[in-house]
Enzyme design. Structure first.
Site, PDB file in Angstrom:
ATOM      1  N   GLU A 156     -48.426 -30.976 -41.413  1.00 13.69           N
ATOM      2  CA  GLU A 156     -49.607 -31.850 -41.438  1.00 13.69           C
ATOM      3  C   GLU A 156     -49.288 -33.299 -41.084  1.00 13.69           C
ATOM      4  OE1 GLU A 156     -50.611 -28.462 -44.309  1.00 13.69           O
ATOM      5  OE2 GLU A 156     -48.847 -29.711 -43.888  1.00 13.69           O
ATOM      6  N   PHE A 208     -56.185 -24.593 -58.141  1.00  9.33           N
ATOM      7  CA  PHE A 208     -55.118 -24.331 -57.172  1.00  9.33           C
ATOM      8  C   PHE A 208     -55.301 -25.216 -55.942  1.00  9.33           C
ATOM      9  CE2 PHE A 208     -53.636 -21.760 -53.471  1.00  9.33           C
ATOM     10  CZ  PHE A 208     -52.269 -21.833 -53.741  1.00  9.33           C
ATOM     11  N   GLN A 209     -54.238 -25.898 -55.556  1.00 10.01           N
ATOM     12  CA  GLN A 209     -54.202 -26.805 -54.400  1.00 10.01           C
ATOM     13  C   GLN A 209     -55.244 -27.926 -54.513  1.00 10.01           C
ATOM     14  OE1 GLN A 209     -54.135 -24.511 -50.684  1.00 10.01           O
ATOM     15  NE2 GLN A 209     -51.898 -24.471 -50.813  1.00 10.01           N
ATOM     16  N   LYS A 243     -64.833 -27.088 -50.536  1.00  7.08           N
ATOM     17  CA  LYS A 243     -65.044 -25.811 -49.848  1.00  7.08           C
ATOM     18  C   LYS A 243     -66.498 -25.355 -49.909  1.00  7.08           C
ATOM     19  CE  LYS A 243     -63.028 -21.253 -49.193  1.00  7.08           C
ATOM     20  NZ  LYS A 243     -61.900 -20.349 -49.528  1.00  7.08           N
ATOM     21  N   MET A 280     -29.654 -48.195 -37.696  1.00  6.67           N
ATOM     22  CA  MET A 280     -30.073 -49.473 -38.251  1.00  6.67           C
ATOM     23  C   MET A 280     -29.544 -49.644 -39.668  1.00  6.67           C
ATOM     24  SD  MET A 280     -31.467 -52.224 -37.273  1.00  6.67           S
ATOM     25  CE  MET A 280     -32.672 -52.063 -35.956  1.00  6.67           C
TER      26      MET A 280
END
Length: 594
Positions: free
Chosen positions: A72, A134-135, A184, A503
């Protein structure tokens, strides 16, 4: 319900709502119609349970291409790169919970560089919010500090207007990312839909576009009477599509000009009036002019720590400062200015140019000639020189310079990751056109190079797209080589492989007495084989004389992604360099200054 190409026109035509019969649509279908009405061509994303109705709606249409990334974070970076190169709003789609948290780095990257984006995130059903479902995560709370605005849509009837607001906020004023969180149940419930709104009114959000005429006139007088003028520009000039106006202004006045890291390309680097990038790794002439000018015109820049160094040191020399910016909160934030002008940089510069043309006052030619003599003396020190004659080891600067010589007249875009290679790209690739240099400036995010390039290549399929990276940065999103293959985005990757987190190693050498704590890469993969495993071409380049042939061969492979593993000098440092806490003229010019 099918959402086809035939409906793309109707989605926009229906925006007024007049004369259109009301339909009953699922929230997910309304969402897709909103994207169509906004002219969205690409969405980068990754599916999950909370967004499956939205993915189902995508399946039933054929006007927007969805690009399936492998992480993602890369979805947001790719949409970000697309937005930077085109000026359009980039769009990403992620699921709830870890989908959103994986996207946070990409959102913060876009926020720090003021990139217009809309990120659509799935959320658990409204009845489950706050129950540790959940999630589930608090998307609005998590993203609040790193977005221009965010929305939680609780009713499908609000979706169309929310999307209209999201795109408006993202692209207007000082641009930035906007998150739209869609539970949802909101995506599957049906709602009456009479068309996408054709306008949006937000009482609390009305960014100023036109600058104050009186302030612009004051700025005009200061500029025309200056003895040592300087024009300092940042990413706001590119974001505001004001590069032509900037070029007109500089050419009319004959004044020296500099760009920040994010502003490179706003003024042609090949023009003599351009003094190079300024700041921590800027040129002597750019930094000295910044410190010693008597009138400074700052346009779309924010005087950040990487540009002016220590503010107390910067304030030692008296100068008059004019600051033009769309965002009033950026003005006098770090440096007190004398003439603030809040407004769209394109509009303000257009008005300023018009006033200069009408004015009978002309710049002091004698004073300007003396100022240029001083600048040329600084420039004659050639602060970007390096060992060009080295035949034993590849100098990283040489790779960038060779690439620039080969592509300077081509239709090319350069992305970079973050580190030494980023600074060498900024110093040695001389950008003449805007939106050709795509990198993470404010947040300094490693791993953006390949996703940026993927986004640009989809938008600009006929252009050459190069990623300049390092063996550390490139591994953070290297799985996107799979996406490159699936969606046929043949990019060219130039990895300046010095076997160190370069760096970090440079700072450890200079500031930590050479204690190289965890900056050496002990177990690097075989990048050639890795590229080949992903279905691409891999090249190992170990000798300076092979740099140019390798780049030529890679460019010939127009339809293939090519990974070039350049084994570069592990001891090379980026100079000039301003150490933390020092003033911008207190520069280290090379190893002899250590």
């Amino acid at each position: 319900m099918e959402i086809s190409k035939a409906e793309l026109a109707s989605a926009a035509a229906a925006s007024s709502g007049a004369g259109n019969p009301t339909q009953e649509l699922m929230g997910a279908e309304v969402l897709v119609k909103a994207l169509q009405a906004e002219g969205v061509q690409y969405v980068w994303g990754y599916p999950g349970g909370a967004v499956l109705y939205i993915y189902d709606a995508f399946y039933k249409q054929d006007t927007i291409q969805h690009v399936l990334v492998r992480h993602e974070q890369a979805a947001v970076h790719a949409a970000d790169g697309y937005a930077r190169a085109t000026g359009d709003v980039g769009v990403a789609l992620v699921t709830s919970g870890p989908g959103l948290t994986n996207a946070v780095t990409g959102i913060a990257t876009a926020y720090m560089d003021s990139i217009p984006m809309v990120i659509i995130s799935g959320q658990v059903p409204t009845a489950a919010i706050g129950l540790d479902a959940f999630q589930e995560c608090d998307t609005v709370g998590i993203t609040r500090p790193i977005v221009k605005h965010n929305f939680l849509v609780k009713d499908p009837k609000d979706l169309a207007m929310t999307m209209k607001k999201a795109f408006h906020i993202a692209r207007s004023g000082r641009p930035g990312p906007v998150v739209v969180d869609v539970p949802k149940d909101v995506s599957f419930k049906k709602t009456p839909y009479a068309g996408y709104p054709d306008k949006v009114e937000m009482r609390s959000y009305n960014p100023v576009r036109k600058g104050h005429g009186g302030q612009i006139r004051k700025a005009l007088q200061l500029l025309l009477n200056a003895k040592r003028p300087y024009i300092y520009t940042g990413g706001g000039v590119l974001l505001g599509n004001a590069c032509n106006e900037l070029r007109t202004l500089v050419d009319m006045l004959g004044y020296p000009v500099t760009n920040t890291l994010m502003g490179l390309g706003a003024y042609p680097a090949s023009d003599r009036k351009f003094l190079g990038m300024l700041g921590m790794h800027g040129t002597i002439e750019a930094n000295n002019a910044m410190q010693n000018c008597d009138v400074l015109l700052a346009v779309g820049a924010r005087f950040d720590d990487r540009v002016i160094g220590n503010p107390k040191h910067f304030a030692q020399n008296e100068r008059k400062i004019i600051h033009i910016d769309i965002d009033p909160s950026s003005i006098s934030k770090r440096v007190k200015v004398d003439i603030p002008i809040v407004g769209d940089v394109k509009d303000v510069l257009t008005e300023l140019i018009s006033m200069i043309r009408e004015s009978t006052t002309k710049p002091d030619a004698g004073a300007l000639a003396d100022w240029w003599k001083t600048i040329e003396a600084w420039r004659s020190r050639d602060c970007l020189k390096y060992d060009r004659g080295n035949k034993d080891v590849i100098k990283p600067q040489y790779v960038v310079e060779t690439l620039w010589n080969m592509t300077k007249d081509a239709d090319a875009y350069i992305t970079s990751d973050v580190g030494q290679h980023q600074m060498w790209a900024a110093q040695y690739y001389r950008f003449d056109e805007p939106r050709r240099w795509i990198n993470s400036g404010g947040l300094g995010t490693m791993g953006v190079g390949i996703p940026y390039a993927m986004g640009i290549k989809l938008a600009k399929p006929d252009s050459e797209v190069f990623t300049i990276t390092g063996e550390g940065s490139v591994q953070m999103c290297i799985q996107e080589l799979s996406t490159c293959l699936q969606y046929n985005t043949p990019i060219k990757i130039c990895s300046l492989n010095n076997r160190y987190l370069g760096m970090v190693r440079q700072w450890q050498e200079i500031e930590y007495s050479g204690r190289y704590s965890h900056s050496y890469m002990d177990a690097l993969p075989n990048f050639v084989k890795l590229a080949e495993a992903y279905g691409h071409v891999g090249m190992l380049i170990e000798r300076p004389q092979d740099v140019e042939p390798a780049l030529r061969e890679a460019r010939k492979l127009k339809d293939r992604t090519v990974f070039m593993d350049f084994r570069t000098d592990p001891t090379e440092n980026v100079f000039p360099m301003v150490k933390a806490g020092m003033g911008i003229t207190e520069m280290l010019l090379g190893a002899e200054d250590l």
